[in-house]
Design an enzyme around this catalytic site. Structure first.
Site, PDB file in Angstrom:
ATOM      1  N   GLU A  36       0.870  -1.168   0.000  1.00  0.00           N
ATOM      2  CA  GLU A  36       0.000   0.000   0.000  1.00  0.00           C
ATOM      3  C   GLU A  36       0.915   1.228   0.000  1.00  0.00           C
ATOM      4  O   GLU A  36       1.811   1.318   0.852  1.00  0.00           O
ATOM      5  CB  GLU A  36      -0.884   0.006   1.263  1.00  0.00           C
ATOM      6  N   ARG A 266       5.588 -12.974   9.446  1.00  0.00           N
ATOM      7  CA  ARG A 266       6.267 -11.736   9.108  1.00  0.00           C
ATOM      8  C   ARG A 266       7.619 -11.676   9.811  1.00  0.00           C
ATOM      9  O   ARG A 266       7.867 -12.375  10.789  1.00  0.00           O
ATOM     10  CB  ARG A 266       5.411 -10.539   9.474  1.00  0.00           C
ATOM     11  N   LYS A 276       4.387   0.585   9.852  1.00  0.00           N
ATOM     12  CA  LYS A 276       4.484   1.811   9.050  1.00  0.00           C
ATOM     13  C   LYS A 276       3.910   3.005   9.808  1.00  0.00           C
ATOM     14  O   LYS A 276       4.371   4.122   9.648  1.00  0.00           O
ATOM     15  CB  LYS A 276       3.753   1.631   7.715  1.00  0.00           C
TER      16      LYS A 276
HETATM   17  P1  ATP Z   1      -0.043  -1.718   6.781  1.00  0.00           P
HETATM   18  O1  ATP Z   1      -0.892  -2.700   6.025  1.00  0.00           O
HETATM   19  O2  ATP Z   1      -0.218  -1.731   8.243  1.00  0.00           O
HETATM   20  O3  ATP Z   1      -0.010  -0.354   6.191  1.00  0.00           O
HETATM   21  P2  ATP Z   1       2.116  -3.417   5.970  1.00  0.00           P
HETATM   22  O4  ATP Z   1       3.493  -3.410   6.550  1.00  0.00           O
HETATM   23  O5  ATP Z   1       1.316  -4.639   6.003  1.00  0.00           O
HETATM   24  O6  ATP Z   1       1.423  -2.215   6.655  1.00  0.00           O
HETATM   25  P3  ATP Z   1       1.755  -3.358   3.118  1.00  0.00           P
HETATM   26  O7  ATP Z   1       2.083  -2.271   2.183  1.00  0.00           O
HETATM   27  O8  ATP Z   1       0.360  -3.825   3.192  1.00  0.00           O
HETATM   28  O9  ATP Z   1       2.260  -2.878   4.514  1.00  0.00           O
HETATM   29  O10 ATP Z   1       2.732  -4.587   2.860  1.00  0.00           O
HETATM   30  C1  ATP Z   1       2.975  -5.130   1.589  1.00  0.00           C
HETATM   31  C2  ATP Z   1       3.347  -6.578   1.702  1.00  0.00           C
HETATM   32  O11 ATP Z   1       4.481  -6.741   2.532  1.00  0.00           O
HETATM   33  C3  ATP Z   1       2.221  -7.385   2.325  1.00  0.00           C
HETATM   34  O12 ATP Z   1       2.030  -8.561   1.554  1.00  0.00           O
HETATM   35  C4  ATP Z   1       2.717  -7.704   3.702  1.00  0.00           C
HETATM   36  O13 ATP Z   1       2.223  -8.928   4.121  1.00  0.00           O
HETATM   37  C5  ATP Z   1       4.242  -7.717   3.499  1.00  0.00           C
HETATM   38  N1  ATP Z   1       4.898  -7.359   4.768  1.00  0.00           N
HETATM   39  C6  ATP Z   1       4.705  -6.242   5.502  1.00  0.00           C
HETATM   40  N2  ATP Z   1       5.446  -6.269   6.629  1.00  0.00           N
HETATM   41  C7  ATP Z   1       6.137  -7.435   6.607  1.00  0.00           C
HETATM   42  C8  ATP Z   1       7.068  -8.050   7.510  1.00  0.00           C
HETATM   43  N3  ATP Z   1       7.439  -7.482   8.647  1.00  0.00           N
HETATM   44  N4  ATP Z   1       7.579  -9.260   7.163  1.00  0.00           N
HETATM   45  C9  ATP Z   1       7.210  -9.833   6.006  1.00  0.00           C
HETATM   46  N5  ATP Z   1       6.337  -9.309   5.123  1.00  0.00           N
HETATM   47  C10 ATP Z   1       5.801  -8.129   5.410  1.00  0.00           C
END
Ligand code: ATP
Ligand code: MG
Length: 560
Positions: A36, A266, A276
């Site tokens: 995102e 994760r 984030k």
């Molecule tokens: P949010 O959804 O809270 O804004 P997010 O860290 O999940 O934050 P996204 O942009 O949705 O951000 O993440 C993109 C991809 O990265 C998703 O598929 C998510 O599962 C993966 N991702 C995010 N954080 C991690 C992590 N710490 N370890 C592994 N994969 C991650």
């Protein structure tokens, strides 16, 4: 804390794909990385990027395979073009390429809208006039079922009419939502008539004012996957109990295929926050100097700090993928970095805390150009000439007046090797009025050029130096972890766990002249001090310490 062991066999995701291909369920492999654009990518995202792009590359030797980059841009209030640009740059920097497969969920808004009408036609979605608070209040709890909305049994015609008018802008923001009509008594709260579309008059970075209703993430994501013919939709564990909704969406509309969602743990890293929301807070509140502050776990911060894509990819490979959440020791990341920099970085001499040293038996004005090896790990890096003169700077901490046992560096009367140069003995210590050492005076053995005594006597200590007349003046930034605790914010506000010593700026450091040509792309080792890189933002000569030389992870790993 888990010590990740390189996966011996194939992890569970690779096994699932192997089985799907063997069973003929798929004839290709299509994955995606779906950020995102509401912030910068961090080291946790790197794990997801390496996994998704890595799978496409690996399976590509067997079957057609590709990995898409898709922006999940359904929340215009939090998303910005700056983030979109940074994400693309970071994925490329990590070494991955989506080719022509760049997509945006916002490109699918019309299709998602059409699918929603399909749901309404089947009695599987309805327009709810309740407020967000009312919907929340009637959702029930883990132990109690929710209660049906009074609008749940509207006719198909009425729902279609209202949904079309929602889109046309007839209703105020937040006054109505389209909800899936699933099961208000489901043990899974995500299945209790989740919202699918909401009214929000906010301009979108890509669709502008074209839409004033926006689809929800849980609805958009599965249908975007299906529209792109994703075979394996890999996401993190927190989406496990969203999977029934994922499947519901792809099962009930006329999408061209049904992707499979697979969850993995994760990445959590010690001494680091990865939310984030928290990272944005650190930036907005000025606790760090932007998203690319070298202390940030963002890819742009790591890059500015001197991390290499190779080191990060190696780290992601070593931690592997698992089904269980765990915490990875940040020292493993640093270990991967040191291994890569040791191979890659050219050695230079630099003095962070200079102490002047004069050589009594050196003719005034004489300059010796000494040959210095650029990288003992890589013969192809060659050698360079370093100027040696009678006035040098050495590291203040390499001298003590009253040496402890086994002190092999400088002290009065002791002999050391000046790296690449001569053997030197300190004969006089000059102090200022406060008694602080101001300057050292001594003699070299003129027969010891190259660092060896003519009579074969042993000299244990070697110290680094720079010629005062040739030295460059520079600022050096020394970093520690941004957080002082292994799990920041575990039992109080994470801001309270910020390490007050995370940044130390040292000015008037003295560098070997060759460092004038240093660039932010080329890591260097300052001999005996650590790996450094020129800062990509600051004007003038400013260096970031990427990591020290001491590898505690490797030591502990040997100890077991
Ligand atoms: P949010 O959804 O809270 O804004 P997010 O860290 O999940 O934050 P996204 O942009 O949705 O951000 O993440 C993109 C991809 O990265 C998703 O598929 C998510 O599962 C993966 N991702 C995010 N954080 C991690 C992590 N710490 N370890 C592994 N994969 C991650
Ligand atoms: Mg997310």
């Amino acid at each position: 804390m888990d010590t990740p062991i390189p996966a011996a066999g194939r992890d569970f995701i690779r096994q699932i794909i192997d089985a799907d291909l063997a069973a003929g369920k798929h004839v290709n492999v299509v994955t995606r990385f779906p950020p995102e654009p509401n912030g910068y990518l961090h080291i946790g995202h790197a794990k997801a990027i390496c996994l998704n792009f890595g799978l496409a590359a690996e399976f590509g030797s067997q079957v057609p395979a590709r990995c898409h980059l898709r922006f999940d841009d359904t929340n215009p209030e939090k998303e910005e073009q700056e983030y979109i640009d940074a994400i693309e740059a970071d994925v490329r920097w990590l070494g991955f390429d989506w080719g022509e497969h760049l997509y945006h969920a916002s490109d699918y808004f019309q299709k998602l809208y059409d699918y929603s009408e399909e749901l309404i036609q089947q009695g599987l979605a309805y327009v709810d006039d309740q407020s967000a608070e009312e919907i929340r209040a009637t959702r029930g709890t883990l132990t109690e079922p929710g209660t049906d909305s009074p609008w749940r049994n509207r006719s198909v015609e009425e729902n279609l009419d209202l949904f079309r008018r929602m889109r046309a802008g007839e209703f105020a923001d937040g006054s109505r939502v389209l909800r899936g009509r699933i099961d208000m008594a489901s043990p899974n709260l995500n299945m209790r008539d989740p919202a699918l579309w909401r009214i929000r008059r906010a301009p979108h970075p890509r669709t502008g004012d074209a839409w004033l209703i926006y689809p929800m993430y849980d609805f958009t994501h599965p249908l975007s996957d299906a529209l792109e013919y994703i075979t394996h939709s890999i996401c993190t564990l927190e989406f496990e109990n969203h999977r029934p909704l994922y499947d519901w969406a792809v099962d009930n509309v006329s999408v061209p295929c049904k992707p499979r969602q697979i969850e993995f743990a994760r990445l959590n890293l010690s001494y680091t926050v990865m939310s984030k929301r928290k990272l944005l807070f650190l930036v907005k509140e000025g606790h760090v100097d932007g998203w690319d502050d070298p202390r940030m776990p963002t890819l742009s911060g790591l890059r500015r700090r001197g991390y290499t894509p190779e080191a990060i990819r190696d780290f992601c490979e070593r931690i592997g993928v698992a089904k269980r959440d765990s915490m990875v020791d940040v020292q493993l990341l640093e270990h991967c970095l040191r291994e890569d920099l040791n191979r890659r970085a050219q050695r230079r001499m630099a003095v962070v805390d200079p102490l002047p040293l004069s050589i009594e038996n050196w003719e005034e004005g004489r300059v010796d150009w000494l040959e210095a090896v650029n990288n003992p790990e890589d013969a192809s890096a060659g050698t360079r000439q370093v100027p040696f003169t009678g006035e040098l700077f050495i590291e203040r901490e390499d001298f003590v007046e009253d040496p402890p046992k086994k002190w092999f560096r400088l002290s009065p009367g002791a002999e050391v090797r000046l790296r690449w140069g001569y053997l030197f003995t300190c004969t006089q210590v000059v102090k200022d009025a406060q008694g602080r050492v101001e300057r050292l005076v001594g003699r070299i053995d003129p027969e010891s050029r190259g660092g060896n005594a003519p009579d074969g006597r042993k000299v244990k200590g070697t110290i680094h130096w720079v010629s005062a007349a040739h030295a460059l003046d520079a600022e050096v930034r020394l970093y520690e972890h941004l957080f002082a605790l292994e799990k920041p914010g575990a039992d109080r506000d994470f801001l309270e766990d910020i390490n007050p010593h995370s940044l130390k700026c040292v000015t008037h450091c003295k560098l070997e002249a060759a460092l004038a040509e240093a660039t932010p792309e080329l890591p260097v080792q300052f001999e005996r001090l650590g790996y450094f890189v020129r800062d990509s933002r600051a004007p003038g000569l400013v260096f970031n310490r990427t990591v020290t030389l001491r590898d505690t992870w490797a030591k502990e790993a040997v100890k077991g």
